[in-house]
Design an enzyme around this catalytic site. Sequence first.
Site, mmCIF file in Angstrom:
data_model
loop_
_atom_site.group_PDB
_atom_site.id
_atom_site.type_symbol
_atom_site.label_atom_id
_atom_site.label_comp_id
_atom_site.label_asym_id
_atom_site.label_seq_id
_atom_site.Cartn_x
_atom_site.Cartn_y
_atom_site.Cartn_z
ATOM 1 N N TYR A 137 0.831 -1.210 0.000
ATOM 2 C CA TYR A 137 0.000 0.000 0.000
ATOM 3 C C TYR A 137 0.869 1.266 0.000
ATOM 4 O O TYR A 137 0.481 2.281 0.561
ATOM 5 C CB TYR A 137 -0.889 0.041 1.247
ATOM 6 C CG TYR A 137 -2.117 -0.830 1.227
ATOM 7 C CD1 TYR A 137 -2.115 -2.091 0.655
ATOM 8 C CD2 TYR A 137 -3.308 -0.392 1.799
ATOM 9 C CE1 TYR A 137 -3.228 -2.897 0.659
ATOM 10 C CE2 TYR A 137 -4.438 -1.185 1.803
ATOM 11 C CZ TYR A 137 -4.387 -2.442 1.245
ATOM 12 O OH TYR A 137 -5.503 -3.232 1.262
ATOM 13 N N LYS A 188 5.453 -14.206 2.048
ATOM 14 C CA LYS A 188 5.389 -15.067 0.862
ATOM 15 C C LYS A 188 6.795 -15.100 0.268
ATOM 16 O O LYS A 188 7.036 -14.668 -0.862
ATOM 17 C CB LYS A 188 4.348 -14.503 -0.126
ATOM 18 C CG LYS A 188 4.058 -15.359 -1.344
ATOM 19 C CD LYS A 188 3.304 -16.637 -1.042
ATOM 20 C CE LYS A 188 3.107 -17.428 -2.338
ATOM 21 N NZ LYS A 188 2.543 -18.769 -2.113
ATOM 22 N N ASP A 221 -0.528 -18.155 1.971
ATOM 23 C CA ASP A 221 -1.552 -19.105 1.510
ATOM 24 C C ASP A 221 -1.778 -20.182 2.569
ATOM 25 O O ASP A 221 -2.923 -20.560 2.863
ATOM 26 C CB ASP A 221 -1.180 -19.708 0.150
ATOM 27 C CG ASP A 221 0.295 -20.063 0.031
ATOM 28 O OD1 ASP A 221 1.095 -19.582 0.857
ATOM 29 O OD2 ASP A 221 0.658 -20.822 -0.877
ATOM 30 N N ASP A 245 -4.665 -7.148 5.416
ATOM 31 C CA ASP A 245 -6.011 -6.724 5.030
ATOM 32 C C ASP A 245 -6.845 -7.938 4.614
ATOM 33 O O ASP A 245 -7.994 -8.106 5.037
ATOM 34 C CB ASP A 245 -5.903 -5.722 3.877
ATOM 35 C CG ASP A 245 -7.202 -4.966 3.654
ATOM 36 O OD1 ASP A 245 -8.039 -4.931 4.565
ATOM 37 O OD2 ASP A 245 -7.375 -4.420 2.552
ATOM 38 N N ASP A 249 -10.122 -10.154 6.810
ATOM 39 C CA ASP A 249 -11.488 -10.417 6.338
ATOM 40 C C ASP A 249 -11.813 -11.895 6.522
ATOM 41 O O ASP A 249 -12.927 -12.258 6.905
ATOM 42 C CB ASP A 249 -11.650 -10.030 4.863
ATOM 43 C CG ASP A 249 -12.223 -8.623 4.703
ATOM 44 O OD1 ASP A 249 -11.871 -7.759 5.533
ATOM 45 O OD2 ASP A 249 -13.018 -8.395 3.765
HETATM 46 N N1 GGG Z 1 -13.758 1.540 7.974
HETATM 47 C C1 GGG Z 1 -13.011 2.248 7.064
HETATM 48 C C2 GGG Z 1 -13.272 1.826 5.646
HETATM 49 O O1 GGG Z 1 -14.081 2.402 4.981
HETATM 50 N N2 GGG Z 1 -12.578 0.785 5.214
HETATM 51 C C3 GGG Z 1 -12.736 0.259 3.901
HETATM 52 C C4 GGG Z 1 -11.487 -0.134 3.224
HETATM 53 O O2 GGG Z 1 -11.516 -0.572 2.088
HETATM 54 N N3 GGG Z 1 -10.345 -0.010 3.856
HETATM 55 C C5 GGG Z 1 -9.129 -0.359 3.262
HETATM 56 C C6 GGG Z 1 -8.069 -0.657 4.256
HETATM 57 O O3 GGG Z 1 -8.341 -0.876 5.434
HETATM 58 O O4 GGG Z 1 -6.921 -0.708 3.865
#
Ligand code: GGG
Length: 356
Positions: A137, A188, A221, A245, A249
């Site tokens: 990023y 990785k 992975d 990130d 999730d």
């Molecule tokens: N809660 C903040 C938000 O809108 N996150 C959405 C998102 O895509 N964030 C990307 C990240 O955390 O890098």
Amino acid sequence: MTQRIAVIPGDGIGREVTAEALRALAAVAAVGPELSFAFEEFDWGTERYLAKGEMMPKDALETLASFDAIQLGAVGDPRVPDHVTLWGLLLPIRQGFDLYVNLRPVRLLPGAPTALAGRRPQDIDMLVLRENTEGEYSGKGDFLFPGDPTREMALQTSVFSRVGCERIIRYGFDLARRTGRSLTSVSKGNAMNYSGVFWDRVFMEVAEDYSDVPTQSLLVDAAAMLFVRDPGRFGVVVTSNLYGDVLTDLGAGIAGGMGLAASANIDPTGASPSLFEPVHGSAPDIAGKGVANPMAAIWSAALLLDHLGHGRWAERVLRAISRTIAAGVTTADLGGTASTEEVGRRVALEIEALAE
Ligand code: GGG
């Protein structure tokens, strides 16, 4: 002493869930005599972008710098490309304030549902640390030969600096030592033959200073597979920006869903205000309907409490969330019929009840 909180509700459901996070903080302050908060709200986000061409003012960081912490909702709106909104607000704050620790608990609260059969709260309780200012990023890259059908390409440059890797890994070791957990490094290093190899090398070097902390190193992975197959093997997890990130999730998937995924963007030096936000985005499909789950935002407010030195209250807010789930006062994502506000009000009541 009054602690000043900057509030950026942002876009979509960010506005609805942030209101409930503030309700929880107000409930804590109402029953905790030692606590006092002053909130100042900023209308930064996509509406501002559409009206003025910028998500937040040019001097936004100077404005925020005087606060003790920042509570954020979400950014993103279908009228504007997602990379414009994300790079217009959230990522400049993370980078500008050097909030290099993104702490994302993956913890199955008592009463919360999990997608994994037979798993209990004691089986899913990790602290994922995502490097938050560089890596994949970095924001560096280019579009070359635009429109040329044979040569057009996009370049996206990952930046893995020694300082950047070492400080987040060291933070991971310190956290693992402090909480009596193991530390897992995720990278990785086989395919990413520069950045991954470098990360692994820095991890091994730093590990020499922490021989008391049990460690493991996993490819991302394999880590993804093991989050599902054997979540109990993870204590603290440290990884790069993108992997963190994605993995969190997946972590949300095994610990109640995105409606229960909270995060803290921390400057451990304390030089800048740290920022607290639910992991989820602005969810335009359900925005304005009053059905979004506010628990991730409330949990992120609990992380804010912990960061500001009110750990006892942070734990109480989590217990209040648990009790609200156990009482069946949940939004549709958790199988209930309650509105965002009804959940927020119930959590606030539970906070007050726990204080009695
Ligand atoms: N809660 C903040 C938000 O809108 N996150 C959405 C998102 O895509 N964030 C990307 C990240 O955390 O890098």
